[in-house]
Design an enzyme around this catalytic site. Structure first.
Site, PDB file in Angstrom:
ATOM      1  N   ARG A  58       0.151  10.372   0.565  1.00 52.43           N
ATOM      2  CA  ARG A  58       0.641  11.374   1.489  1.00 52.43           C
ATOM      3  C   ARG A  58       1.878  12.370   1.047  1.00 52.43           C
ATOM      4  O   ARG A  58       2.137  13.092   1.811  1.00 52.43           O
ATOM      5  CB  ARG A  58       0.693  10.974   3.004  1.00 52.43           C
ATOM      6  CG  ARG A  58      -0.270  10.102   3.519  1.00 52.43           C
ATOM      7  CD  ARG A  58      -0.139   9.528   4.630  1.00 52.43           C
ATOM      8  NE  ARG A  58      -1.138   8.534   4.960  1.00 52.43           N
ATOM      9  CZ  ARG A  58      -0.877   7.611   6.280  1.00 52.43           C
ATOM     10  NH1 ARG A  58       0.090   7.795   7.057  1.00 52.43           N
ATOM     11  NH2 ARG A  58      -1.847   6.939   6.074  1.00 52.43           N
ATOM     12  N   GLU A  70       0.970  -1.279   0.054  1.00 49.28           N
ATOM     13  CA  GLU A  70      -0.031  -0.115   0.005  1.00 49.28           C
ATOM     14  C   GLU A  70       0.915   1.334   0.020  1.00 49.28           C
ATOM     15  O   GLU A  70       1.636   1.565   0.940  1.00 49.28           O
ATOM     16  CB  GLU A  70      -1.030  -0.124   1.148  1.00 49.28           C
ATOM     17  CG  GLU A  70      -1.866   1.113   1.471  1.00 49.28           C
ATOM     18  CD  GLU A  70      -2.572   1.444   2.599  1.00 49.28           C
ATOM     19  OE1 GLU A  70      -2.800   0.495   3.224  1.00 49.28           O
ATOM     20  OE2 GLU A  70      -2.612   2.381   3.250  1.00 49.28           O
ATOM     21  N   LYS A 122     -10.547  -2.610   6.631  1.00 50.03           N
ATOM     22  CA  LYS A 122      -9.723  -2.169   7.349  1.00 50.03           C
ATOM     23  C   LYS A 122      -9.838  -1.742   8.663  1.00 50.03           C
ATOM     24  O   LYS A 122     -10.820  -0.844   8.687  1.00 50.03           O
ATOM     25  CB  LYS A 122      -8.886  -1.212   6.630  1.00 50.03           C
ATOM     26  CG  LYS A 122      -7.907  -0.159   7.246  1.00 50.03           C
ATOM     27  CD  LYS A 122      -7.099   0.648   6.364  1.00 50.03           C
ATOM     28  CE  LYS A 122      -6.366   1.751   6.985  1.00 50.03           C
ATOM     29  NZ  LYS A 122      -5.351   2.258   6.426  1.00 50.03           N
TER      30      LYS A 122
HETATM   31  C1  3PG Z   1      -1.959   3.936   7.962  1.00 48.81           C
HETATM   32  O1  3PG Z   1      -1.360   4.897   7.540  1.00 48.81           O
HETATM   33  O2  3PG Z   1      -2.940   3.114   7.560  1.00 48.81           O
HETATM   34  C2  3PG Z   1      -1.639   3.742   9.277  1.00 48.81           C
HETATM   35  O3  3PG Z   1      -1.563   4.979   9.939  1.00 48.81           O
HETATM   36  C3  3PG Z   1      -0.474   2.772   9.605  1.00 48.81           C
HETATM   37  O4  3PG Z   1      -0.083   2.824  11.033  1.00 48.81           O
HETATM   38  P1  3PG Z   1       1.450   2.470  11.551  1.00 48.81           P
HETATM   39  O5  3PG Z   1       2.282   3.575  11.378  1.00 48.81           O
HETATM   40  O6  3PG Z   1       0.773   2.500  13.207  1.00 48.81           O
HETATM   41  O7  3PG Z   1       1.546   1.100  10.987  1.00 48.81           O
END
Ligand code: 3PG
Length: 225
Positions: free
Chosen positions: A61, A57, A145
């Site tokens: 951003r 994924e 999710k």
């Molecule tokens: C996301 O972007 O889906 C989550 O913020 C990922 O979360 P993590 O950085 O705690 O793994």
């Protein structure tokens, strides 16, 4: 009686959601990648795929994210690359045009459902409560999710939801890491987990492939329940 349009939408969503379940099933962990420089995207994807993680994924951003998806799609066809942090119908269009093979969003809105149906891309929508999970299931989604998993109840919440909704599959994301990975994966409704820990932004930016490869290989060897 549901309208014909709603039924058709639900059937289409079930079809693409079944593809999403298969993508989630490719590995126990789906890395959540934030890429600042698209020129490192293909190398990153190669490292992750070679370590055993093939569904990736890429979050929308950073300004480089769409180019990063395009680079991975063309240079590393073994990777199944999707777009995360999808928040608007326009994000879905841009992600599809860049070559994303699936989309992930932190929540679920009506306009996103309509745009995802139009795009026909497998879609993993975010939910955080029983009501949101029920609404998504009613619309035809088979896998969701759970976000932000660690904040909204994590393992306890998934266990509680599995009582009334044992048929719904989840990819918990947000606060998942080496310390709780095995506990999440042991749950029968968890199809995979998502997380940035296997390839954190700063390690990608500094091209620390050996460290990323070691964390990815460890994550890939995690057992599902
Ligand atoms: C996301 O972007 O889906 C989550 O913020 C990922 O979360 P993590 O950085 O705690 O793994």
């Amino acid at each position: 009686m549901p309208s014909v349009e709603k039924r058709e939408g639900e059937e289409m969503t079930q079809e693409t959601s079944a593809k999403m379940v298969r993508i989630c099933g490719l590995a126990p962990v789906m890395p959540v990648l934030t890429i600042e420089d698209a020129s490192v995207a293909a190398q990153l994807a190669r490292v992750l795929v070679e370590s055993g993680l093939s569904s990736l994924e890429v979050t929308l951003r950073t300004p480089a994210s769409l180019q990063a998806i395009a680079e991975i799609r063309s240079a590393v066809p073994e990777a199944v690359v999707g777009a995360g942090t999808v928040r608007t119908p326009e994000d879905i269009e841009r992600a599809r045009d860049a070559g994303a093979r699936f989309i992930v969003s932190p929540g679920l809105t009506g306009p996103l459902i309509a745009a995802a149906e139009k795009s026909r891309l497998p879609y993993l929508p975010g939910v955080a409560t029983a009501s949101e999970a029920m609404a998504a299931a009613e619309r035809g989604f088979l896998a969701l999710k759970l976000f932000p998993a660690g904040v909204v109840g994590g393992i306890d919440l998934l266990q509680a939801l599995a009582g009334p909704m044992p048929d719904l599959l989840f990819c918990p994301t947000g606060g998942v890491g080496p310390n709780n990975l095995a506990d999440y994966l042991a749950l029968p409704t968890v199809v995979c987990v998502g997380g940035s820990w296997v390839a954190p932004r700063h390690l990608i930016a500094t091209e620390r492939w050996t460290e990323i490869s070691a964390m990815a290989a460890e994550a890939a060897s995690a057992r599902r329940g």
